[in-house]
Design an enzyme around this catalytic site. Structure first.
Site, PDB file in Angstrom:
ATOM      1  N   ASP A   8      -6.857  -5.231 -12.080  1.00  0.00           N
ATOM      2  CA  ASP A   8      -6.947  -6.611 -11.607  1.00  0.00           C
ATOM      3  C   ASP A   8      -7.413  -6.712 -10.155  1.00  0.00           C
ATOM      4  O   ASP A   8      -6.754  -6.208  -9.243  1.00  0.00           O
ATOM      5  CB  ASP A   8      -5.583  -7.295 -11.701  1.00  0.00           C
ATOM      6  CG  ASP A   8      -4.920  -7.123 -13.059  1.00  0.00           C
ATOM      7  OD1 ASP A   8      -4.856  -5.975 -13.550  1.00  0.00           O
ATOM      8  OD2 ASP A   8      -4.434  -8.123 -13.614  1.00  0.00           O
ATOM      9  N   ASN A  40      -7.655 -12.427 -11.401  1.00  0.00           N
ATOM     10  CA  ASN A  40      -7.048 -12.849 -10.130  1.00  0.00           C
ATOM     11  C   ASN A  40      -8.053 -12.852  -8.989  1.00  0.00           C
ATOM     12  O   ASN A  40      -7.678 -12.851  -7.817  1.00  0.00           O
ATOM     13  CB  ASN A  40      -5.887 -11.931  -9.756  1.00  0.00           C
ATOM     14  CG  ASN A  40      -4.748 -11.934 -10.758  1.00  0.00           C
ATOM     15  OD1 ASN A  40      -4.373 -10.882 -11.267  1.00  0.00           O
ATOM     16  ND2 ASN A  40      -4.207 -13.099 -11.054  1.00  0.00           N
ATOM     17  N   ASN A  67      -3.986 -13.904 -18.443  1.00  0.00           N
ATOM     18  CA  ASN A  67      -3.204 -15.133 -18.509  1.00  0.00           C
ATOM     19  C   ASN A  67      -3.625 -16.168 -17.475  1.00  0.00           C
ATOM     20  O   ASN A  67      -3.248 -17.331 -17.576  1.00  0.00           O
ATOM     21  CB  ASN A  67      -1.709 -14.828 -18.360  1.00  0.00           C
ATOM     22  CG  ASN A  67      -1.380 -14.105 -17.078  1.00  0.00           C
ATOM     23  OD1 ASN A  67      -1.924 -13.045 -16.787  1.00  0.00           O
ATOM     24  ND2 ASN A  67      -0.468 -14.673 -16.298  1.00  0.00           N
ATOM     25  N   HIS A  68      -4.407 -15.769 -16.469  1.00  0.00           N
ATOM     26  CA  HIS A  68      -4.909 -16.733 -15.475  1.00  0.00           C
ATOM     27  C   HIS A  68      -6.372 -17.116 -15.745  1.00  0.00           C
ATOM     28  O   HIS A  68      -7.060 -17.593 -14.826  1.00  0.00           O
ATOM     29  CB  HIS A  68      -4.790 -16.150 -14.062  1.00  0.00           C
ATOM     30  CG  HIS A  68      -3.384 -16.032 -13.574  1.00  0.00           C
ATOM     31  ND1 HIS A  68      -2.573 -17.121 -13.338  1.00  0.00           N
ATOM     32  CD2 HIS A  68      -2.615 -14.937 -13.293  1.00  0.00           C
ATOM     33  CE1 HIS A  68      -1.381 -16.715 -12.917  1.00  0.00           C
ATOM     34  NE2 HIS A  68      -1.382 -15.392 -12.891  1.00  0.00           N
ATOM     35  N   HIS A 155      -3.804  -6.866 -21.690  1.00  0.00           N
ATOM     36  CA  HIS A 155      -3.256  -7.577 -20.534  1.00  0.00           C
ATOM     37  C   HIS A 155      -1.850  -8.036 -20.895  1.00  0.00           C
ATOM     38  O   HIS A 155      -1.663  -9.053 -21.576  1.00  0.00           O
ATOM     39  CB  HIS A 155      -4.155  -8.764 -20.200  1.00  0.00           C
ATOM     40  CG  HIS A 155      -3.940  -9.304 -18.816  1.00  0.00           C
ATOM     41  ND1 HIS A 155      -4.478  -8.725 -17.698  1.00  0.00           N
ATOM     42  CD2 HIS A 155      -3.222 -10.366 -18.373  1.00  0.00           C
ATOM     43  CE1 HIS A 155      -4.136  -9.411 -16.617  1.00  0.00           C
ATOM     44  NE2 HIS A 155      -3.357 -10.408 -17.007  1.00  0.00           N
ATOM     45  N   HIS A 180      -2.390  -6.316 -15.697  1.00  0.00           N
ATOM     46  CA  HIS A 180      -1.477  -7.429 -15.436  1.00  0.00           C
ATOM     47  C   HIS A 180      -0.365  -7.090 -14.464  1.00  0.00           C
ATOM     48  O   HIS A 180      -0.020  -7.912 -13.616  1.00  0.00           O
ATOM     49  CB  HIS A 180      -0.855  -7.987 -16.726  1.00  0.00           C
ATOM     50  CG  HIS A 180       0.143  -9.092 -16.489  1.00  0.00           C
ATOM     51  ND1 HIS A 180      -0.220 -10.311 -15.968  1.00  0.00           N
ATOM     52  CD2 HIS A 180       1.491  -9.161 -16.696  1.00  0.00           C
ATOM     53  CE1 HIS A 180       0.857 -11.097 -15.883  1.00  0.00           C
ATOM     54  NE2 HIS A 180       1.903 -10.414 -16.294  1.00  0.00           N
ATOM     55  N   HIS A 182      -0.301  -4.732 -12.126  1.00  0.00           N
ATOM     56  CA  HIS A 182      -0.893  -4.426 -10.815  1.00  0.00           C
ATOM     57  C   HIS A 182      -0.428  -3.112 -10.194  1.00  0.00           C
ATOM     58  O   HIS A 182      -0.785  -2.824  -9.054  1.00  0.00           O
ATOM     59  CB  HIS A 182      -0.624  -5.560  -9.806  1.00  0.00           C
ATOM     60  CG  HIS A 182      -1.302  -6.851 -10.149  1.00  0.00           C
ATOM     61  ND1 HIS A 182      -1.459  -7.871  -9.229  1.00  0.00           N
ATOM     62  CD2 HIS A 182      -1.864  -7.298 -11.302  1.00  0.00           C
ATOM     63  CE1 HIS A 182      -2.075  -8.896  -9.806  1.00  0.00           C
ATOM     64  NE2 HIS A 182      -2.330  -8.559 -11.070  1.00  0.00           N
TER      65      HIS A 182
END
Length: 279
Positions: A8, A40, A67-68, A155, A180, A182
């Site tokens: 990410d 992100n 998810n973002h 993810h 996800h 990180h």
């Protein structure tokens, strides 16, 4: 085939870190394809056309989401025009979500690589079954028959769900890698069926942070339970984290997986990449 997957990208620091290090990594590791999780990339939340262009200009061939995906509303229209942008495949077929959850890419040398992105369901948004979605994608472009390599970006929050996906795809994918959380995990391995696996690739972010965010707000919320503002990406030098994979030219299965960690705070704790490139 030689390719890399990067975790990410968090905010400007992550974008600048990738732009600084990826061109040299492509040369040194003789990378034929580069995949970057970019959900992100825009100030820590979602992606925009401008931030995506920065990553493509840096050397990314494909960007995956999570998810973002839709935090930046322009992503809803940009993804329709950009086939190199892949959102989770396990949205319901009735949800009318734009874009694609997988795509078969062709390298300049004529090799084909299938990239699949799915969202886990444990402690995450409630989407459809990620295992069924991956199964459909793998059947659409079987490894060694249609695709020369297959990469699945899982993810997800739970390590158990990521590991389960690795074993579910074993022998049918070149790489299953988690995103996800990180934090780069130390379990890079080749599973018994020949699929490379790592629970989390980590992030391209400033690690003087809380998972890429400036420390003050997460600490405030953990210690007082009172939010004082929104999360903001940390702005120091990024560590670029990912995995390097080399596959067998006949089967498409993995014969090597190595961690990538360069720049920032984590790079000195792992073997140098020139060892990988020289072999």
């Amino acid at each position: 085939m030689r390719f890399a997957f990067f975790g990410d990208v968090v905010g400007r620091s992550g974008r600048e870190g990738l732009a600084e290090h990826l061109p040299a990594l492509r040369r040194e590791l003789q990378l034929e394809f580069v995949i970057v999780n970019a959900e992100n990339a825009a100030a820590g939340f979602g992606i925009t056309e401008g931030t995506a262009r920065e990553l493509f200009d840096a050397g990314a061939d494909c960007l995956t989401l999570g998810n973002h995906s839709w935090d930046q509303k322009e992503a809803l229209t940009y993804i329709v025009r950009e086939p190199r942008l892949i959102r989770p495949a396990n949205y319901s077929e009735f949800s009318d979500v734009p874009g694609r959850g997988s795509n078969l890419f062709e390298t300049p040398a004529g090799k084909r690589i299938l990239v699949v992105n799915v969202l886990g369901r444990v402690h995450m948004d409630a989407l459809d079954d990620p295992f069924a979605a991956v199964d459909r994608a793998l059947e659409s472009a079987p490894l060694g028959m249609v695709a020369d390599a297959v990469v699945v970006d899982m993810h997800a929050e739970a390590t158990s769900e990521k590991m389960a996906m690795g074993h579910f795809c074993d022998g049918r994918a070149s790489l299953v890698v988690g995103t996800h959380t990180h934090v780069p995990t130390a379990d890079g391995q080749i599973l018994v069926g020949g699929t490379a696996y790592q629970t989390d690739a980590g992030a391209c972010a400033d690690y003087d942070s809380v998972i890429g965010n400036q420390k003050e707000e997460p600490l405030r919320r953990f210690t007082t339970r009172i939010p004082g503002g929104r999360y903001k990406p940390a702005e120091g030098p990024a560590t670029v984290c990912g995995v390097f994979v080399e596959t067998d030219p006949k089967t498409g299965l993995a014969r090597r997986i190595e961690p990538i960690r360069v720049g920032g705070r984590l790079s000195q704790s792992v073997p140098r990449l020139d060892r990988v490139a020289a072999e």
